[in-house]
Motif scaffolding. Structure first.
Motif, PDB file in Angstrom:
ATOM      1  N   SER A 192       0.823  -1.215   0.000  1.00  0.00           N
ATOM      2  CA  SER A 192       0.000   0.000   0.000  1.00  0.00           C
ATOM      3  C   SER A 192       0.857   1.264   0.000  1.00  0.00           C
ATOM      4  O   SER A 192       0.358   2.359  -0.256  1.00  0.00           O
ATOM      5  CB  SER A 192      -0.913   0.004   1.223  1.00  0.00           C
ATOM      6  N   LEU A 193       2.131   1.107   0.314  1.00  0.00           N
ATOM      7  CA  LEU A 193       3.003   2.286   0.322  1.00  0.00           C
ATOM      8  C   LEU A 193       3.445   2.676  -1.092  1.00  0.00           C
ATOM      9  O   LEU A 193       3.833   3.827  -1.324  1.00  0.00           O
ATOM     10  CB  LEU A 193       4.237   2.024   1.206  1.00  0.00           C
ATOM     11  N   LYS A 194       3.407   1.724  -2.014  1.00  0.00           N
ATOM     12  CA  LYS A 194       3.866   1.992  -3.396  1.00  0.00           C
ATOM     13  C   LYS A 194       3.146   3.200  -4.015  1.00  0.00           C
ATOM     14  O   LYS A 194       3.806   4.133  -4.482  1.00  0.00           O
ATOM     15  CB  LYS A 194       3.650   0.750  -4.270  1.00  0.00           C
ATOM     16  N   PRO A 195       1.780   3.190  -4.034  1.00  0.00           N
ATOM     17  CA  PRO A 195       1.117   4.346  -4.652  1.00  0.00           C
ATOM     18  C   PRO A 195       1.388   5.650  -3.898  1.00  0.00           C
ATOM     19  O   PRO A 195       1.464   6.715  -4.508  1.00  0.00           O
ATOM     20  CB  PRO A 195      -0.369   3.978  -4.616  1.00  0.00           C
ATOM     21  N   ARG A 196       1.559   5.551  -2.580  1.00  0.00           N
ATOM     22  CA  ARG A 196       1.866   6.793  -1.834  1.00  0.00           C
ATOM     23  C   ARG A 196       3.230   7.355  -2.242  1.00  0.00           C
ATOM     24  O   ARG A 196       3.412   8.567  -2.321  1.00  0.00           O
ATOM     25  CB  ARG A 196       1.850   6.514  -0.329  1.00  0.00           C
ATOM     26  N   LEU A 197       4.180   6.465  -2.492  1.00  0.00           N
ATOM     27  CA  LEU A 197       5.498   6.935  -2.962  1.00  0.00           C
ATOM     28  C   LEU A 197       5.368   7.617  -4.326  1.00  0.00           C
ATOM     29  O   LEU A 197       5.979   8.664  -4.567  1.00  0.00           O
ATOM     30  CB  LEU A 197       6.483   5.757  -3.065  1.00  0.00           C
ATOM     31  N   SER A 198       4.561   7.030  -5.194  1.00  0.00           N
ATOM     32  CA  SER A 198       4.369   7.630  -6.523  1.00  0.00           C
ATOM     33  C   SER A 198       3.713   8.999  -6.407  1.00  0.00           C
ATOM     34  O   SER A 198       4.113   9.957  -7.079  1.00  0.00           O
ATOM     35  CB  SER A 198       3.519   6.700  -7.402  1.00  0.00           C
ATOM     36  N   GLU A 199       2.696   9.091  -5.538  1.00  0.00           N
ATOM     37  CA  GLU A 199       2.047  10.401  -5.340  1.00  0.00           C
ATOM     38  C   GLU A 199       3.020  11.430  -4.781  1.00  0.00           C
ATOM     39  O   GLU A 199       3.033  12.586  -5.199  1.00  0.00           O
ATOM     40  CB  GLU A 199       0.893  10.269  -4.328  1.00  0.00           C
ATOM     41  N   TYR A 200       3.828  10.983  -3.818  1.00  0.00           N
ATOM     42  CA  TYR A 200       4.814  11.881  -3.194  1.00  0.00           C
ATOM     43  C   TYR A 200       5.738  12.462  -4.261  1.00  0.00           C
ATOM     44  O   TYR A 200       5.987  13.666  -4.295  1.00  0.00           O
ATOM     45  CB  TYR A 200       5.609  11.094  -2.152  1.00  0.00           C
ATOM     46  N   ARG A 201       6.218  11.585  -5.125  1.00  0.00           N
ATOM     47  CA  ARG A 201       7.081  12.039  -6.214  1.00  0.00           C
ATOM     48  C   ARG A 201       6.354  13.019  -7.144  1.00  0.00           C
ATOM     49  O   ARG A 201       6.920  14.021  -7.564  1.00  0.00           O
ATOM     50  CB  ARG A 201       7.561  10.844  -7.065  1.00  0.00           C
ATOM     51  N   LYS A 202       5.104  12.672  -7.458  1.00  0.00           N
ATOM     52  CA  LYS A 202       4.357  13.510  -8.406  1.00  0.00           C
ATOM     53  C   LYS A 202       4.220  14.933  -7.899  1.00  0.00           C
ATOM     54  O   LYS A 202       4.250  15.885  -8.676  1.00  0.00           O
ATOM     55  CB  LYS A 202       2.963  12.902  -8.638  1.00  0.00           C
TER      56      LYS A 202
END
Lengths: 153, 153, 153, 153, 153, 153, 153, 153
Positions: free
Chosen positions: G139-149
């Motif tokens: 579940s952390l994967k999409p949060r990392l992507s959002e953080y980067r975005k």
């Protein structure tokens, strides 16, 4: 100069505050010390005189703090056989890199015991001096343990 | 020690070859010199003696080459008022960074004239000594110009 | 430019204050000097002109203070055969490491006499110049001894 | 000196091999160049002469490789308004730290374009020169793309 | 993005003021430029896009200013064959040593043209860009000479 | 490229031997890996492709070893959200100081996990990768303990 | 100490503010953490205790921030087999050079994952921890992507 | 481990030769010592055990030699109150800069007495230990004077 356990020499008046930390730390351990200003390059005779008194038994340990091309500890070490502790002090141009390398890189046979740069080093020089003195004065051992306990718990 | 124009001191036998370049360069200019081994830390009395002879007129210029915590030039400078030229020599641990900073960062009032590190510095110390001596010995001026011409054309 | 004993050149107006210490120190010794701003990179013709006047006898010693890629002392040394003293000055990015290495690491045959970085160096450049001048002007010898005594006792 | 696109100057014969990499790389692009030895400190007149020819149209780009207190690129930059590329070369005492800082830290208004130290830098100086020349000689553009392709696939 | 002669990229908003010096200097020469914020590490897609536009003819020269592990200039250089000028910017921990080494030490084949660190570098990047552009736009030559004259006299 | 647990990328063929230590160490733990040569500056498209495959699930951890202006780890980190481990490799001019600073000083938000320089670093990158993988593959935990025991007793 | 995903240890109270950035960043990702002050040299028993709890499953990842001779991360790494992330913090005398080298240069077999110095490093340590945790908590994967975005567009 | 005056610990077998110089120098003074290999990071339990024996009176002085992120001396100092002498050893990537800074920059309260890097340091650690021991064993005083005389005349 009456006898003291630790002679603290500082190369310049402007660094007295920093080296005063060493004196206060020794005081906290009940160890007698004297704090003198003497520059290896500007007052070589005074430094030689201090070394002579030390070598004649005037002190058990020497602490020397200096900045830039810091020769103070090395000069005292070359003239005595008591342990000489060097504290590299900071200056404008190279931080403490010049004083650290000038103090630590002594040739084989003439050691200086170098501690951290700046105020932390002034405190550590004093604690190291107490550790050294505790070899002959056993009453310092428990004080060292208490000192450690204060910040280790 | 008979009088010579330039006294060359080297802190360690292992650096004699490097500082021999200074002696040879001076010889090429017809300037008398003497090359002596004396360590600021291991032979402080010998260094003081050399300084005393210099101060009494034994030499017009001093060249001092040393490595590591290189105090040699600074110690000689603190004991004389003739120009003292320092050559930082290389050692294993820090290249010539320790000897350069130990030699150049003298406190206000006690200068050392530092030249390049290593062999180029030994040559340059000699040429600088000749430039200095040429102030009182005018016959060196044309030799300096010729020396320059040899590699400038 | 009337003749002076020491020509002081500074690479940038912003460093005038620092190099003014050299001028004042020389004044204290009764040595005539002139302080000029000239950048090796921005005013190469002016620097060449200064070198030419020096080489024609306009000054006995040159002091050059510069920061960053400090070529000023080296350029003057490459164009004259009088002693050139370099003072590494501090700048934002690398302290005085860039100016020190740029000034001291001259190739064999073209020496620069480098002193400490910053204000201590400006004072030391002046004292070194006096030591050099004392070779031909004996009256400077006792003044150098007095100068030392002031801070050595 | 007949006109060439790129004048390559190297401060010392001992570095000819390294800078020959620049000449060979330019040759690979079909760009004419000339490789000359001239030291900023030992042959200042020769360097000025080269700069004058460049400024009169003798070359479109200058590449200068030097070690230690590397003033060569900076001196050429101070005397011309063509792009001057500096290659910091290695020496014994400080690796390429002295030549890098001496070459790159130019004062505002007189740029040097510095590339990697040593052989990689000699190659890169040549490629950068071709990139610069491609602004006026469009035929170099596809050659640059081909050159990149060779190692990028 | 309409075509401009020089594309200026800065890695972080906090360094806009420093790189604005490049834009103003170019403006003084009548050279069109555009100043864009794009981080190699935080906005890699934006940087690639900028590179693509440059490679398609969107600019003749690129200037990239960044601090710390400064990959901006190198990334742009790896994606284009126009001259890329790198300006190492200062940060807290290592001054400009990290950004200088990260920008200059490119592998053989992919050069970055590095100038001084900080504001002097931003100005120098612009002047270097004008020197490069003057190869195809002869009208810039006299402006470069005038620019030099302003501070050289 | 079939899926592997750890993708090892090395910036230059000449460093394959050093990074082979990482592959062998992983093999000792029974962890699958692939060792690929790809230069951030010379083969940016290949590096992007590798990053894309990683981001699509091709590997759980990335190890990147590079020298000089080492952008490889940073570039991969900017294009993926898996842990990227950087190994600073040695080169001629600045030891590992350039590669260390270029790899470690990443801007906030885009981390690289940097380990020791050179061969020790290649081994440590592998051990760190195993520690990371052990979070999801519990069978690696006892192997890590055994590995430690081998040299801790 | 209840179980947390990430244990953050800071060597000195004076650096709590800097390392608080790590805690806040983890919080932003919804990752539990605990921030504890414990000095490797002044409180070795407390550090060993923390390591023991971690090794018994008290945390999945450790972040350690320290300045000067920064042994905190290395000590924790020597006592556990979970990933240990080191943040070199700044101090007066050597910037972050002492803490960086003290943290990163671990011997083969006992890795520390070092990130940028100072505040950027505190943030990056947290992001790296999240990347590591995302291996087992998808579940952390999409949060990392959002953080980067957030900063990449 | 029978009681000895000085316990010498070296972090890696590969450095035994260097630290053997310390043992031989102590032997020359008639001081008992024991030389043990124990790595702070790879064998933390063994190091703790050594520290415990020392603290129980097993040795009066400790000498610790280590390279890279040299925590050995600091770890022993954090667990004992006897004087701990640190010898920074050389490694490939950073000379002795990493081991020097890792050893000397201890926080206030926990001193390490650092001597020169490499072999000169191993000798100096032994001489410093003798100087310290001479405080309680007066028979060492004349031996120290003789030792000095051997190289001072």
């Amino acid at each position: 100069m009456p006898r003291c356990s630790v002679l603290i020499v500082v190369g310049s008046k402007s660094d007295l505050d920093t080296m005063e930390e060493a004196r206060k730390t020794l005081e906290g351990f009940g160890v007698s010390s004297e704090l003198v200003v003497a520059s290896a390059h500007r007052q070589p005779a005074k430094v030689r005189e201090l070394a002579a008194r030390v070598q004649e038994g005037g002190a058990d340990v020497v602490i020397a703090g200096a900045g830039m091309a810091a020769h103070l500890a090395g000069t005292l070490a070359s003239l005595t056989t008591v342990p000489v502790i060097g504290v590299p002090l900071l200056a404008d141009s190279f931080g403490a890199l010049d004083s650290l390398l000038s103090t630590v890189q002594m040739p084989a046979g003439v050691p200086v015991a170098v501690v951290s740069a700046g105020k932390a080093g002034a405190v550590n020089a004093a604690v190291l001096a107490v550790e050294i003195l505790s070899l002959k004065d056993g009453s310092l051992k428990p004080r060292l343990s208490e000192y450690r306990k204060k910040f280790s718990s």
